[in-house]
Design a protein around this motif. Structure first.
Motif, PDB file in Angstrom:
ATOM      1  N   TRP A  29       0.918  -1.089   0.019  1.00  0.00           N
ATOM      2  CA  TRP A  29       0.153  -0.095   0.074  1.00  0.00           C
ATOM      3  C   TRP A  29       0.888   1.268  -0.007  1.00  0.00           C
ATOM      4  N   HIS A  30       0.237   2.285  -0.156  1.00  0.00           N
ATOM      5  CA  HIS A  30       0.902   3.668  -0.320  1.00  0.00           C
ATOM      6  C   HIS A  30       1.008   4.121   1.184  1.00  0.00           C
ATOM      7  N   TYR A  31       2.049   4.920   1.497  1.00  0.00           N
ATOM      8  CA  TYR A  31       2.267   5.400   2.777  1.00  0.00           C
ATOM      9  C   TYR A  31       2.555   6.856   2.903  1.00  0.00           C
ATOM     10  N   LEU A  32       1.773   7.561   3.932  1.00  0.00           N
ATOM     11  CA  LEU A  32       1.637   8.887   4.095  1.00  0.00           C
ATOM     12  C   LEU A  32       2.100   9.150   5.462  1.00  0.00           C
ATOM     13  N   ASP A  33       3.615   9.735   5.534  1.00  0.00           N
ATOM     14  CA  ASP A  33       3.998  10.193   6.937  1.00  0.00           C
ATOM     15  C   ASP A  33       3.509  11.728   7.001  1.00  0.00           C
ATOM     16  N   SER A  34       2.439  11.831   7.473  1.00  0.00           N
ATOM     17  CA  SER A  34       1.984  13.248   7.596  1.00  0.00           C
ATOM     18  C   SER A  34       2.820  14.125   8.513  1.00  0.00           C
ATOM     19  N   GLY A  35       3.466  13.604   9.448  1.00  0.00           N
ATOM     20  CA  GLY A  35       4.505  14.346  10.433  1.00  0.00           C
ATOM     21  C   GLY A  35       5.636  14.778   9.566  1.00  0.00           C
ATOM     22  N   ALA A  36       5.698  14.213   8.496  1.00  0.00           N
ATOM     23  CA  ALA A  36       7.154  14.855   7.455  1.00  0.00           C
ATOM     24  C   ALA A  36       6.408  15.964   6.784  1.00  0.00           C
ATOM     25  N   LEU A  87      17.423  17.384   7.795  1.00  0.00           N
ATOM     26  CA  LEU A  87      17.115  18.340   8.718  1.00  0.00           C
ATOM     27  C   LEU A  87      15.792  17.845   9.300  1.00  0.00           C
ATOM     28  N   LEU A  88      15.035  16.773   8.685  1.00  0.00           N
ATOM     29  CA  LEU A  88      13.755  16.250   9.001  1.00  0.00           C
ATOM     30  C   LEU A  88      13.738  15.922  10.560  1.00  0.00           C
ATOM     31  N   GLY A  89      14.791  15.038  10.812  1.00  0.00           N
ATOM     32  CA  GLY A  89      14.559  14.525  12.082  1.00  0.00           C
ATOM     33  C   GLY A  89      15.085  15.372  13.360  1.00  0.00           C
ATOM     34  N   LEU A  90      15.715  16.606  13.096  1.00  0.00           N
ATOM     35  CA  LEU A  90      16.246  17.363  14.217  1.00  0.00           C
ATOM     36  C   LEU A  90      15.054  17.877  15.163  1.00  0.00           C
ATOM     37  N   GLU A  91      15.588  17.612  16.405  1.00  0.00           N
ATOM     38  CA  GLU A  91      14.640  18.363  17.449  1.00  0.00           C
ATOM     39  C   GLU A  91      13.861  19.454  17.367  1.00  0.00           C
ATOM     40  N   SER A  92      14.713  20.451  16.727  1.00  0.00           N
ATOM     41  CA  SER A  92      14.208  21.740  16.389  1.00  0.00           C
ATOM     42  C   SER A  92      13.262  21.834  15.236  1.00  0.00           C
ATOM     43  N   THR A  93      13.407  20.958  14.302  1.00  0.00           N
ATOM     44  CA  THR A  93      12.276  20.789  13.271  1.00  0.00           C
ATOM     45  C   THR A  93      11.114  20.264  13.875  1.00  0.00           C
ATOM     46  N   GLY A  94      11.126  19.318  14.865  1.00  0.00           N
ATOM     47  CA  GLY A  94       9.894  18.694  15.377  1.00  0.00           C
ATOM     48  C   GLY A  94       9.243  19.781  16.183  1.00  0.00           C
ATOM     49  N   ASN A  95       9.957  20.433  16.883  1.00  0.00           N
ATOM     50  CA  ASN A  95       9.430  21.594  17.752  1.00  0.00           C
ATOM     51  C   ASN A  95       8.693  22.721  16.951  1.00  0.00           C
ATOM     52  N   THR A  96       9.296  23.070  15.938  1.00  0.00           N
ATOM     53  CA  THR A  96       8.892  24.265  15.172  1.00  0.00           C
ATOM     54  C   THR A  96       7.366  23.587  14.568  1.00  0.00           C
ATOM     55  N   ALA A  97       7.565  22.432  14.082  1.00  0.00           N
ATOM     56  CA  ALA A  97       6.477  21.544  13.646  1.00  0.00           C
ATOM     57  C   ALA A  97       5.363  21.465  14.489  1.00  0.00           C
ATOM     58  N   THR A 172      13.216  13.695  27.375  1.00  0.00           N
ATOM     59  CA  THR A 172      12.307  13.323  28.060  1.00  0.00           C
ATOM     60  C   THR A 172      11.339  14.526  28.284  1.00  0.00           C
ATOM     61  N   ALA A 173      11.746  15.756  28.909  1.00  0.00           N
ATOM     62  CA  ALA A 173      11.163  16.923  28.939  1.00  0.00           C
ATOM     63  C   ALA A 173      10.412  17.491  27.752  1.00  0.00           C
ATOM     64  N   ASP A 174      11.452  17.340  26.608  1.00  0.00           N
ATOM     65  CA  ASP A 174      10.801  17.852  25.273  1.00  0.00           C
ATOM     66  C   ASP A 174       9.772  17.102  24.759  1.00  0.00           C
ATOM     67  N   ILE A 175       9.701  15.732  25.067  1.00  0.00           N
ATOM     68  CA  ILE A 175       8.544  14.933  24.646  1.00  0.00           C
ATOM     69  C   ILE A 175       7.537  15.260  25.300  1.00  0.00           C
ATOM     70  N   GLN A 176       7.766  15.387  26.686  1.00  0.00           N
ATOM     71  CA  GLN A 176       6.351  15.805  27.401  1.00  0.00           C
ATOM     72  C   GLN A 176       5.878  17.001  27.107  1.00  0.00           C
ATOM     73  N   GLU A 177       6.795  17.917  26.748  1.00  0.00           N
ATOM     74  CA  GLU A 177       6.227  19.342  26.446  1.00  0.00           C
ATOM     75  C   GLU A 177       5.443  19.133  25.065  1.00  0.00           C
ATOM     76  N   ARG A 178       6.016  18.381  23.917  1.00  0.00           N
ATOM     77  CA  ARG A 178       5.416  18.201  22.596  1.00  0.00           C
ATOM     78  C   ARG A 178       3.934  17.472  23.019  1.00  0.00           C
ATOM     79  N   ASP A 179       4.033  16.519  23.763  1.00  0.00           N
ATOM     80  CA  ASP A 179       2.770  15.613  23.945  1.00  0.00           C
ATOM     81  C   ASP A 179       1.892  16.476  24.377  1.00  0.00           C
ATOM     82  N   GLN A 180       2.040  17.619  25.257  1.00  0.00           N
ATOM     83  CA  GLN A 180       1.302  18.318  26.039  1.00  0.00           C
ATOM     84  C   GLN A 180       0.437  19.357  25.166  1.00  0.00           C
ATOM     85  N   ARG A 181       1.585  19.823  24.125  1.00  0.00           N
ATOM     86  CA  ARG A 181       0.896  20.791  23.280  1.00  0.00           C
ATOM     87  C   ARG A 181       0.094  20.192  22.103  1.00  0.00           C
ATOM     88  N   ASP A 182       0.617  18.803  21.922  1.00  0.00           N
ATOM     89  CA  ASP A 182      -0.105  18.152  20.674  1.00  0.00           C
ATOM     90  C   ASP A 182      -1.588  17.494  21.248  1.00  0.00           C
TER      91      ASP A 182
END
Ligand code: C5P
Length: 218
Positions: A29-36, A87-97, A172-182
């Motif tokens: 099947w096709h794959y959609l990576d929406s986070g990307a 650049l895709l996997g950088l923490e800074s990219t994930g945080n801005t995303a 861990t702190a970054d993940i918790q912050e992102r979880d909370q925002r999401d």
């Protein structure tokens, strides 16, 4: 016949990407990576120095961006003709995303871009709102999660393997912050669809999760 869709939603680090890719491969099947898509937009606005509060400019950037996912390659993507994979996997990219993902005008702009991936013979869609907002009609829905510490440890290991200096408590702190925002954002928050099967991958291997999800589709 309709297009069969499997949605896999959940927080970052739950293993969605790996599991979704493997299942898409196995099913053909096709794959959609929406986070990307959100990450690519984050890169586009960073490159153009567009501030996070200039919503019109971000929406325009989303409209204009020409994204190409290279088949099979792991998160190998070009944006407007240049390779942004590194650049895709950088923490800074994930945080801005995650920050731009909270803006409803931007989610609306990206809605059709994502729905476009619904094509035969089928689609595996990985993200936060695949089963709730983008493909509510999907026949198969999974909510894949894991504890914040498990996810942080996986991320830590990945970074170390790449030779990148990492700090577990900061991750861990970054993940918790992102979880909370999401989870707490007003539009398309990260919540399981009512008809989703809930899987906690904290103590499961990737192979086990893949088998469990495949058994839903088969
Ligand atoms: O999944 P990934 O970590 O690549 O996603 C990056 C960010 O994009 C997430 O933290 C989330 O805020 C946002 N996102 C979203 N909806 C999706 C996929 C990603 O809001 N469907």
């Amino acid at each position: 016949m309709g297009v069969p869709i499997l949605t896999i939603d959940g927080p970052s680090g739950a293993g969605k990407g790996t599991v979704s890719r493997l299942i898409a491969q196995k099913l053909g099947w096709h794959y959609l990576d929406s986070g990307a898509i959100y990450r690519a937009l984050a890169i586009a606005i960073t490159e153009r120095a567009i501030p996070l509060d200039d919503i019109d400019a971000i929406v325009n950037a989303a409209e204009d961006m020409d994204l190409v996912f290279e088949c099979d390659a792991k998160r190998h993507i070009t944006l407007d003709g240049h390779d942004i994979s590194h650049l895709l996997g950088l923490e800074s990219t994930g945080n801005t995303a995650s920050k731009i993902a909270a803006i409803p005008e931007i989610r609306a702009e990206l809605l059709h871009k994502q729905q476009h991936y619904k094509q035969l013979p089928g689609l595996v869609a990985d993200g936060r709102d695949m089963g709730t907002v983008i493909f509510p009609e999907a026949q198969y829905k999974v909510f894949l999660t894991a504890s914040a510490l498990t996810r942080a440890k996986r991320r830590y290991k990945q970074l170390k393997e790449k030779g990148i200096d990492a700090n577990l408590s900061k991750i861990t702190a970054d993940i918790q912050e992102r979880d909370q925002r999401d989870s707490e954002r007003e539009f398309s928050p990260l919540i399981p669809a009512k008809d989703a099967v809930y899987i906690d991958s904290s103590d499961l291997s990737i192979e086990h999760v893949v088998e469990e999800v495949l058994s839903l589709v088969r």
